[in-house]
Design a protein around this motif. Sequence first.
Motif, short mmCIF file in Angstrom:
data_model
loop_
_atom_site.label_atom_id
_atom_site.label_comp_id
_atom_site.label_asym_id
_atom_site.label_seq_id
_atom_site.Cartn_x
_atom_site.Cartn_y
_atom_site.Cartn_z
N UNK A 1 61.14 67.71 32.89
CA UNK A 1 60.00 67.59 33.80
C UNK A 1 58.83 67.02 33.00
N UNK A 2 57.89 66.40 33.71
CA UNK A 2 56.82 65.71 32.99
C UNK A 2 55.53 65.65 33.81
N UNK A 3 54.43 65.80 33.12
CA UNK A 3 53.10 65.57 33.68
C UNK A 3 52.54 64.30 33.08
N UNK A 4 52.02 63.42 33.91
CA UNK A 4 51.42 62.17 33.43
C UNK A 4 50.01 62.04 33.97
N UNK A 5 49.14 61.55 33.12
CA UNK A 5 47.78 61.31 33.57
C UNK A 5 47.73 60.23 34.63
N UNK A 6 46.97 60.44 35.67
CA UNK A 6 46.89 59.47 36.77
C UNK A 6 45.85 58.39 36.48
N UNK A 7 44.58 58.76 36.50
CA UNK A 7 43.52 57.78 36.27
C UNK A 7 43.06 57.73 34.83
N UNK A 8 43.41 58.74 34.06
CA UNK A 8 42.94 58.83 32.68
C UNK A 8 43.97 59.61 31.87
#
Length: 413
Positions: free
Chosen positions: A66-73
């Motif tokens: 699973x992964x979290x990625x920055x959207x705008x920053x």
Amino acid sequence: MLNPLAWRIGWRFFRARQQNRFIGFISMSSTVGIALGCLVLLVLLSAMNGFEKELKQRYLGVVSHAELRGADAPISGWRDIIETAESMSGVVAAAPVIHLQGLTQRPDGFVGVQIQGISPTFERRASNIANYMDADAWQSLSKRDDSIVLGAGLAEQLGVNLGQQLVVYLPNPGGSQSGPLSARFTVAGVYQVGGEMDYHGAYINRLHAAELLGLGNETTSIKLRVENLFDAHGLIRDLGYSLDQYLYMSDWTRTQGHLYGDIQLVRLIMYIALFLVIAVACFNIVSTLVMAVRDKQAEIAILATMGLRRRAVLQIFMVQGLTNGLVGTVFGVGAGAYLAWNLPNIGRWLDTTFGINVFSGSVYFIDFLPSQLQLSDVLLVSVLSLLLSFVATLYPAWQATKVQPAQALSNAA
């Protein structure tokens, strides 16, 4: 309970089936058909188990669960997020990753490169990638320099060796008007997981990647490793919703779930198809016993006049039919287990002897024929085969109890 006399007579009928050649041929066909069905079903189930095992341990052991990625920053305060994630039940570890998409040149043009900037201290707990490269290559990723570890297929395509320089063109953090960013790396090693990752992936030090993108102490994503793969979807959402940053959430079911789904679909189709193969073979038992009952009417009549009960007559032909199923099941399961156990060796033998490449590493996530024989599959195939054999004996055996002794003896005379 089974009458001992019925068992003995049924066994003698089974052994004497060669007296009528046609009945013997049909009986042998049913035995061979059951054996082949059990063999093929067990081998294919073991192959599917092997694919699933390699998918979980090899491929999903390297990619993020699973992964979290920055959207705008980029993601700020990533250390706190990792601490929060690792405190959650079901999360094994978390690690910061910086993703870079670039192009590098090979003799006939350009090829895309998916670079991951990692911190070995965090990454070792969050993935198994260290198991697929040598110690020197892994150690080079701890240095804040221009070292890069390439996938084996990518290194072969580019024709580069250890110590050579590699130029990668990256998107400029300042925007498209500034032109691409040219970064020079030194090849410090290669890794080989199998499949597409080896042809497009590369690893560098995370701090060096942050310097290239001007991120400072921030990261572009945080990857999670979980205990149960099927909990990844819920865990990443629980973590993402607990944060006050705008982040994209994804898990392996969205990126690699099609592979697992394909394996399960093929497994289901095989269950149905080979169940029908065994069922057709068991129908030959019906034909065998129907003809055996007609052939043994005089013997049945004599036994009945001697006081043998109808229940015992029923058991005689059930024993005869079940013996067919038992012999076929034992030979089929035994041969299937042997082939399943040696399936990887058989694949290598085909490759070396006939040049048949069963699986190409550039297409699949493995380049060999996997197999995992499970006791549950052996029991399932055995029980399924014997159960169908038992069902196939019921009607002919019941018909044997309807034989009228006087009529049968008069016809025999």
